[in-house]
Design a protein around this motif. Structure first.
Motif, PDB file in Angstrom:
ATOM      1  N   GLY A  95      -4.612  13.177  28.799  1.00  0.00           N
ATOM      2  CA  GLY A  95      -4.228  11.308  29.118  1.00  0.00           C
ATOM      3  C   GLY A  95      -4.558  10.564  29.806  1.00  0.00           C
ATOM      4  N   GLY A  96      -3.221   9.957  30.374  1.00  0.00           N
ATOM      5  CA  GLY A  96      -3.286   9.653  31.263  1.00  0.00           C
ATOM      6  C   GLY A  96      -3.337  10.014  32.624  1.00  0.00           C
ATOM      7  N   GLY A  97      -1.969  11.383  32.540  1.00  0.00           N
ATOM      8  CA  GLY A  97      -2.289  11.737  33.859  1.00  0.00           C
ATOM      9  C   GLY A  97      -3.289  13.219  33.697  1.00  0.00           C
ATOM     10  N   ALA A  98      -2.615  14.250  34.613  1.00  0.00           N
ATOM     11  CA  ALA A  98      -3.955  15.143  34.766  1.00  0.00           C
ATOM     12  C   ALA A  98      -3.983  16.681  34.270  1.00  0.00           C
ATOM     13  CB  ALA A  98      -3.480  15.420  36.632  1.00  0.00           C
ATOM     14  N   GLU A  99      -2.782  16.341  33.616  1.00  0.00           N
ATOM     15  CA  GLU A  99      -2.980  17.730  32.686  1.00  0.00           C
ATOM     16  C   GLU A  99      -4.194  17.777  31.461  1.00  0.00           C
ATOM     17  OE1 GLU A  99       0.271  17.314  34.101  1.00  0.00           O
ATOM     18  OE2 GLU A  99      -0.190  16.074  33.145  1.00  0.00           O
TER      19      GLU A  99
ATOM     20  N   THR B  29      -9.230  15.670  49.373  1.00  0.00           N
ATOM     21  CA  THR B  29      -8.482  14.952  48.521  1.00  0.00           C
ATOM     22  C   THR B  29      -8.230  15.233  46.780  1.00  0.00           C
ATOM     23  OG1 THR B  29     -11.445  14.578  47.218  1.00  0.00           O
ATOM     24  CG2 THR B  29     -10.933  13.540  49.663  1.00  0.00           C
ATOM     25  N   PHE B  30      -8.058  16.474  47.411  1.00  0.00           N
ATOM     26  CA  PHE B  30      -7.739  17.395  45.841  1.00  0.00           C
ATOM     27  C   PHE B  30      -6.141  16.469  45.868  1.00  0.00           C
ATOM     28  CE2 PHE B  30     -11.148  18.867  43.867  1.00  0.00           C
ATOM     29  CZ  PHE B  30     -11.569  19.855  43.894  1.00  0.00           C
ATOM     30  N   ASN B  31      -5.272  16.491  44.981  1.00  0.00           N
ATOM     31  CA  ASN B  31      -3.992  15.606  45.054  1.00  0.00           C
ATOM     32  C   ASN B  31      -2.834  16.184  44.299  1.00  0.00           C
ATOM     33  OD1 ASN B  31      -4.398  14.443  43.284  1.00  0.00           O
ATOM     34  ND2 ASN B  31      -3.791  12.566  43.969  1.00  0.00           N
ATOM     35  N   TYR B  32      -4.093  17.601  43.151  1.00  0.00           N
ATOM     36  CA  TYR B  32      -3.153  17.955  42.298  1.00  0.00           C
ATOM     37  C   TYR B  32      -4.083  19.178  41.667  1.00  0.00           C
ATOM     38  CZ  TYR B  32      -1.564  18.352  36.852  1.00  0.00           C
ATOM     39  OH  TYR B  32      -1.552  18.750  36.263  1.00  0.00           O
ATOM     40  N   SER B  52       0.185  16.935  45.883  1.00  0.00           N
ATOM     41  CA  SER B  52      -0.091  17.775  47.297  1.00  0.00           C
ATOM     42  C   SER B  52       1.387  17.205  47.973  1.00  0.00           C
ATOM     43  CB  SER B  52      -1.583  17.249  48.041  1.00  0.00           C
ATOM     44  OG  SER B  52      -1.113  15.944  47.279  1.00  0.00           O
ATOM     45  N   VAL B  53       2.026  15.936  47.592  1.00  0.00           N
ATOM     46  CA  VAL B  53       3.120  15.816  48.321  1.00  0.00           C
ATOM     47  C   VAL B  53       4.292  17.054  48.519  1.00  0.00           C
ATOM     48  CG1 VAL B  53       3.105  14.319  47.326  1.00  0.00           C
ATOM     49  CG2 VAL B  53       4.303  14.878  46.267  1.00  0.00           C
ATOM     50  N   SER B  54       4.605  18.201  47.294  1.00  0.00           N
ATOM     51  CA  SER B  54       5.021  18.950  47.258  1.00  0.00           C
ATOM     52  C   SER B  54       4.736  20.313  48.231  1.00  0.00           C
ATOM     53  CB  SER B  54       5.768  19.760  46.170  1.00  0.00           C
ATOM     54  OG  SER B  54       5.798  18.189  45.196  1.00  0.00           O
ATOM     55  N   ASP B  55       5.566  21.514  48.464  1.00  0.00           N
ATOM     56  CA  ASP B  55       5.017  23.157  48.826  1.00  0.00           C
ATOM     57  C   ASP B  55       5.900  23.728  48.653  1.00  0.00           C
ATOM     58  OD1 ASP B  55       7.340  22.611  51.967  1.00  0.00           O
ATOM     59  OD2 ASP B  55       7.604  22.699  49.480  1.00  0.00           O
ATOM     60  N   ALA B  91      -6.719  25.429  39.715  1.00  0.00           N
ATOM     61  CA  ALA B  91      -7.837  24.007  39.230  1.00  0.00           C
ATOM     62  C   ALA B  91      -7.649  23.044  40.088  1.00  0.00           C
ATOM     63  CB  ALA B  91      -7.614  23.722  38.142  1.00  0.00           C
ATOM     64  N   ALA B  92      -8.455  22.198  40.598  1.00  0.00           N
ATOM     65  CA  ALA B  92      -7.971  21.351  41.376  1.00  0.00           C
ATOM     66  C   ALA B  92      -7.887  19.633  40.987  1.00  0.00           C
ATOM     67  CB  ALA B  92      -8.729  21.165  42.760  1.00  0.00           C
ATOM     68  N   SER B  93      -7.111  18.921  41.331  1.00  0.00           N
ATOM     69  CA  SER B  93      -7.899  17.041  40.549  1.00  0.00           C
ATOM     70  C   SER B  93      -7.835  16.101  41.628  1.00  0.00           C
ATOM     71  CB  SER B  93      -7.252  16.676  39.428  1.00  0.00           C
ATOM     72  OG  SER B  93      -7.607  15.565  39.370  1.00  0.00           O
ATOM     73  N   ILE B  94      -8.814  15.337  41.757  1.00  0.00           N
ATOM     74  CA  ILE B  94      -9.720  14.604  41.775  1.00  0.00           C
ATOM     75  C   ILE B  94      -9.156  13.068  41.436  1.00  0.00           C
ATOM     76  CG2 ILE B  94     -11.353  13.421  43.652  1.00  0.00           C
ATOM     77  CD1 ILE B  94     -13.077  15.865  44.211  1.00  0.00           C
ATOM     78  N   PRO B  95      -8.657  12.498  42.345  1.00  0.00           N
ATOM     79  CA  PRO B  95      -8.270  10.938  41.461  1.00  0.00           C
ATOM     80  C   PRO B  95      -9.760  10.157  41.311  1.00  0.00           C
ATOM     81  CG  PRO B  95      -7.361  10.277  43.510  1.00  0.00           C
ATOM     82  CD  PRO B  95      -8.028  11.951  43.795  1.00  0.00           C
ATOM     83  N   THR B  96      -9.929   9.709  40.502  1.00  0.00           N
ATOM     84  CA  THR B  96     -10.931   9.156  39.535  1.00  0.00           C
ATOM     85  C   THR B  96     -10.879   7.987  38.968  1.00  0.00           C
ATOM     86  OG1 THR B  96     -11.904  10.684  38.384  1.00  0.00           O
ATOM     87  CG2 THR B  96     -12.409  11.053  40.305  1.00  0.00           C
ATOM     88  N   GLY B  97      -9.629   7.175  39.016  1.00  0.00           N
ATOM     89  CA  GLY B  97      -9.837   6.116  38.344  1.00  0.00           C
ATOM     90  C   GLY B  97      -9.088   6.545  37.217  1.00  0.00           C
ATOM     91  N   GLY B  98      -8.207   7.585  36.724  1.00  0.00           N
ATOM     92  CA  GLY B  98      -8.109   7.759  35.430  1.00  0.00           C
ATOM     93  C   GLY B  98      -8.820   8.937  34.673  1.00  0.00           C
ATOM     94  N   ASN B  99      -9.947   8.937  35.311  1.00  0.00           N
ATOM     95  CA  ASN B  99      -9.972  10.836  35.012  1.00  0.00           C
ATOM     96  C   ASN B  99     -10.297  11.274  35.514  1.00  0.00           C
ATOM     97  OD1 ASN B  99     -11.898  12.024  33.232  1.00  0.00           O
ATOM     98  ND2 ASN B  99     -12.799  10.695  32.263  1.00  0.00           N
ATOM     99  N   ASN B 100      -8.835  12.050  35.310  1.00  0.00           N
ATOM    100  CA  ASN B 100      -9.046  13.412  36.564  1.00  0.00           C
ATOM    101  C   ASN B 100      -9.255  14.744  36.229  1.00  0.00           C
ATOM    102  OD1 ASN B 100      -6.953  12.102  38.029  1.00  0.00           O
ATOM    103  ND2 ASN B 100      -5.832  11.866  35.851  1.00  0.00           N
ATOM    104  N   LYS B 101     -10.833  14.555  36.442  1.00  0.00           N
ATOM    105  CA  LYS B 101     -11.615  15.582  36.576  1.00  0.00           C
ATOM    106  C   LYS B 101     -11.445  17.162  37.014  1.00  0.00           C
ATOM    107  CE  LYS B 101     -15.211  14.434  37.779  1.00  0.00           C
ATOM    108  NZ  LYS B 101     -17.093  14.282  38.131  1.00  0.00           N
ATOM    109  N   LEU B 102     -11.374  18.154  36.548  1.00  0.00           N
ATOM    110  CA  LEU B 102     -10.114  19.157  37.316  1.00  0.00           C
ATOM    111  C   LEU B 102     -11.471  20.261  37.563  1.00  0.00           C
ATOM    112  CD1 LEU B 102      -8.502  20.604  34.690  1.00  0.00           C
ATOM    113  CD2 LEU B 102      -7.526  19.613  37.263  1.00  0.00           C
TER     114      LEU B 102
END
Lengths: 111, 114
Positions: A95-99, B29-32, B52-55, B91-102
């Motif tokens: 969905g809109g999140g990363a999961e 740039t990976f943040n999730y 990426s804001v948490s440790d 896995a890691a994600s780069i924000p791409t305008g709503g489609n969070n490719k892993l």
């Protein structure tokens, strides 16, 4: 319960033949993805979709096409299957999140 | 090239021990960063994730430690159980305008011996 299903679960194809792998999701997610999994490579993204009618190339799109005729369905098409495409294929929705939520996989063998 | 790397490829621990699975990445740039657990014959299932804001992120026996400066993270499984035997993917994600490719690592196969 929301789910991602794939069909067939197992497929044996001949070199040069056409193969269609199907995926259905009841999560009402806009995004859908096709990956292949091979030992030593993890999961690699083949194609993905933002919604019905859209398809985008992933990291390894060569030899594959995708089709998203509806919100629920996303197909992966091998027009001319080759032995190098023998693998386990996973569909996922998000969905809109990363999961992302994965289906059970399709084991494809190309002889 | 492999943007997300995992080590070791395989790990065997005794029941009750702590298993430590490592992951590193290249793209700042990976943040999730989700970790997926996969049992044989099944698809990967989301286990735990961190931004990426948490440790540190903890969920029961599973804890992610994240070092943004070194671009490394690790998954600690305390009091390991035989039922934890599975393949774990970072896995890691780069924000791409709503489609969070892993982007996935190659996985670590964990075996827990009773």
């Amino acid at each position: 319960e929301a789910a991602v299903t794939q069909s067939p679960r197992n497929k044996v194809a001949v070199t040069g033949g056409k193969v269609t792998l199907s995926c259905n999701q009841t999560n009402n997610h806009n995004n859908m993805y096709w990956y292949r999994q091979d030992t030593g490579h993890g999961l690699r993204l083949i194609h993905y979709s933002y919604g019905a009618g859209s398809t985008e190339k992933g990291d390894i799109p060569d030899g594959y096409k995708a089709s998203r005729p509806s919100q629920e369905n996303f197909s992966l098409i091998l027009e001319l299957a080759t032995p190098s495409q023998t693998s386990v294929y996973f569909c996922a929705s998000g969905g809109g999140g990363a999961e992302q939520y994965f289906g059970p996989g399709t084991r494809l063998t190309v002889l | 090239q492999q943007q997300v790397r995992q080590s070791p490829q395989s790990l065997t621990v005794w029941e009750g021990e702590t298993a430590i699975l490592n992951c590193s990445y290249e793209d700042s740039t990976f943040n999730y960063f989700p970790w997926y657990q996969q049992f044989p014959g099944e698809g990967p299932a989301l286990l735990i994730s961190i931004s990426s804001v948490s440790d540190k992120k903890e969920d029961g026996r599973f804890t992610i430690f994240f070092n943004k400066r070194e671009k490394k993270l690790s998954l600690h499984i305390t009091d390991s159980q035989p039922g934890d035997s599975a393949t774990y993917f970072c896995a890691a994600s780069i924000p791409t305008g709503g489609n969070n490719k892993l982007t996935f690592g190659q996985g670590t196969v964990l075996s827990v011996i009773p």
